[in-house]
Design an enzyme around this catalytic site. Structure first.
Site, PDB file in Angstrom:
ATOM      1  N   HIS A 127       5.258  35.517  30.409  1.00  0.00           N
ATOM      2  CA  HIS A 127       5.761  35.104  29.086  1.00  0.00           C
ATOM      3  C   HIS A 127       4.686  35.320  28.011  1.00  0.00           C
ATOM      4  O   HIS A 127       4.978  35.773  26.911  1.00  0.00           O
ATOM      5  CB  HIS A 127       6.115  33.612  29.077  1.00  0.00           C
ATOM      6  CG  HIS A 127       7.254  33.232  29.969  1.00  0.00           C
ATOM      7  ND1 HIS A 127       7.076  32.527  31.134  1.00  0.00           N
ATOM      8  CD2 HIS A 127       8.579  33.459  29.860  1.00  0.00           C
ATOM      9  CE1 HIS A 127       8.254  32.321  31.697  1.00  0.00           C
ATOM     10  NE2 HIS A 127       9.176  32.879  30.969  1.00  0.00           N
ATOM     11  N   TYR A 150       8.802  27.188  30.851  1.00  0.00           N
ATOM     12  CA  TYR A 150       7.936  27.094  32.031  1.00  0.00           C
ATOM     13  C   TYR A 150       7.066  28.351  32.116  1.00  0.00           C
ATOM     14  O   TYR A 150       7.132  29.127  33.061  1.00  0.00           O
ATOM     15  CB  TYR A 150       8.734  26.857  33.320  1.00  0.00           C
ATOM     16  CG  TYR A 150       7.931  25.996  34.273  1.00  0.00           C
ATOM     17  CD1 TYR A 150       7.667  24.671  33.966  1.00  0.00           C
ATOM     18  CD2 TYR A 150       7.377  26.527  35.426  1.00  0.00           C
ATOM     19  CE1 TYR A 150       6.883  23.887  34.786  1.00  0.00           C
ATOM     20  CE2 TYR A 150       6.587  25.752  36.253  1.00  0.00           C
ATOM     21  CZ  TYR A 150       6.350  24.431  35.929  1.00  0.00           C
ATOM     22  OH  TYR A 150       5.558  23.670  36.738  1.00  0.00           O
ATOM     23  N   GLN A 152      24.419  30.655  31.322  1.00  0.00           N
ATOM     24  CA  GLN A 152      24.118  31.794  32.194  1.00  0.00           C
ATOM     25  C   GLN A 152      23.891  31.378  33.654  1.00  0.00           C
ATOM     26  O   GLN A 152      23.494  32.199  34.474  1.00  0.00           O
ATOM     27  CB  GLN A 152      22.925  32.584  31.650  1.00  0.00           C
ATOM     28  CG  GLN A 152      21.596  31.863  31.691  1.00  0.00           C
ATOM     29  CD  GLN A 152      20.515  32.651  30.947  1.00  0.00           C
ATOM     30  OE1 GLN A 152      20.497  32.696  29.717  1.00  0.00           O
ATOM     31  NE2 GLN A 152      19.616  33.286  31.684  1.00  0.00           N
TER      32      GLN A 152
HETATM   33  O1  PAF Z   1      15.144  35.947  30.635  1.00  0.00           O
HETATM   34  C1  PAF Z   1      15.389  34.786  30.263  1.00  0.00           C
HETATM   35  O2  PAF Z   1      14.543  33.911  30.304  1.00  0.00           O
HETATM   36  C2  PAF Z   1      16.792  34.455  29.741  1.00  0.00           C
HETATM   37  O3  PAF Z   1      17.770  35.143  30.435  1.00  0.00           O
HETATM   38  C3  PAF Z   1      16.939  34.674  28.228  1.00  0.00           C
HETATM   39  C4  PAF Z   1      16.763  36.141  27.832  1.00  0.00           C
HETATM   40  C5  PAF Z   1      15.923  33.836  27.476  1.00  0.00           C
HETATM   41  C6  PAF Z   1      18.340  34.248  27.767  1.00  0.00           C
HETATM   42  O4  PAF Z   1      18.570  32.905  28.048  1.00  0.00           O
END
Ligand code: PAF
Length: 286
Positions: A37, A32, A61
């Site tokens: 990003h 997303y 997570q």
């Molecule tokens: O920051 C994120 O988007 C996530 O925690 C990561 C580093 C891709 C791990 O899933």
């Protein structure tokens, strides 16, 4: 740019890139995409010859009752944006590709991850460290780029890479903000119009607080941190999860002279926002 779903395809693509003499950059993401990003992808591209972007909403997570199911997803849009930022390979696996059904090995960092988000989200950093270690094992990057908005995550990954002798260089990239100061986050789409209008006060109070701490000399911080918590809650209508002055290892400090960052999490309606400010940016180590 190629989009692939399996570890085998990633290894083949990376081996081919290495045989062309290219160094490998990795940008781990949960997709997303927003400008934050894309800035990571561009940074990786400027530091390596071949950039792999991983896109995986990592179930490990997220805690029970968190937003795993509703986390925003749009693979097609992300693929187009990744191309525009210069990614060479997009790795978008299914959970079954990432985790064996009987997987029983985890990476647990025990110091840097203890406070802040680690205290509020038990198991979160175990999930992050494990999936990032797996991505390092799959891609074997020379460089991996992470945003400083997730400051504690960056510090945990740096510690993990150091402690486990991982060969990769971990790079922290500046926070990218909306014009009104709100840190960009995929979760900002959860905010209602009214919450979105109030959200920038979070960053405004934090940056004012950093200036106050800089000028506070060596003194105690408790009162100014309390006042900042109240100001944020009043201005945003939200609820502070934590607002903590920390040193470079993310340990809470009580004296201004020991403070490296102020890190905070705020519940605004159903959305949990995080942000941080560097008190002494010239000494930043993560
Ligand atoms: O920051 C994120 O988007 C996530 O925690 C990561 C580093 C891709 C791990 O899933």
């Amino acid at each position: 740019m190629l989009t692939v779903e399996t570890k085998k395809q990633v290894r083949e693509a990376v081996t081919a890139a290495r045989s062309r003499g290219l160094s490998i950059g990795l940008v781990p993401t949960m997709g997303y995409f927003h400008e934050g990003h894309l800035s990571l992808i561009r940074l990786s591209r400027s530091m390596s010859g071949y950039t792999v972007v991983s896109l995986f909403v990592n179930p490990a997570q997220f805690g029970p009752g968190e937003d795993f199911e509703r986390y925003p997803r749009d693979l097609q849009r992300d693929a187009a944006l990744a191309v525009s930022a210069g990614a060479d390979l997009l790795f978008a696996p299914e959970p079954s590709e990432m985790y064996a059904p009987d997987a029983s090995t985890y990476v647990i960092e025990e110091a840097v991850s203890a406070g802040l988000c680690g205290a509020s989200r038990p198991g979160h950093f175990r999930g992050v460290a494990t999936v990032v270690a797996k991505l390092f094992g799959i891609v074997e990057p020379d460089v991996a780029v992470f945003g400083r908005k997730d400051l504690q995550q960056l510090a945990v990954i740096q510690r993990m890479a150091r402690d486990l002798d991982m060969r990769v260089r971990i790079v922290g990239a500046p926070i990218v903000r909306e014009p009104d100061g709100l840190a960009m986050s995929s979760r900002n789409v959860y905010l209602t119009a009214e919450e979105r209008a109030r959200a920038p006060h979070f960053q405004r109070v934090l940056s004012g607080l950093a200036e106050q701490v800089r000028q506070a000399g060596p003194g105690r911080l408790a009162d100014i941190l309390d006042a900042a918590r109240r100001r944020i809650e009043t201005a945003t209508g939200g609820r502070i999860d934590y607002l903590t002055a920390v040193d470079r290892d993310m340990a809470a400090v009580s004296q201004a002279g020991e403070c490296m960052y102020i890190a905070a999490a705020l519940f605004l309606g159903r959305t949990r926002l995080i942000d941080n400010v560097a008190v002494r940016p010239e000494e930043e180590n993560v």
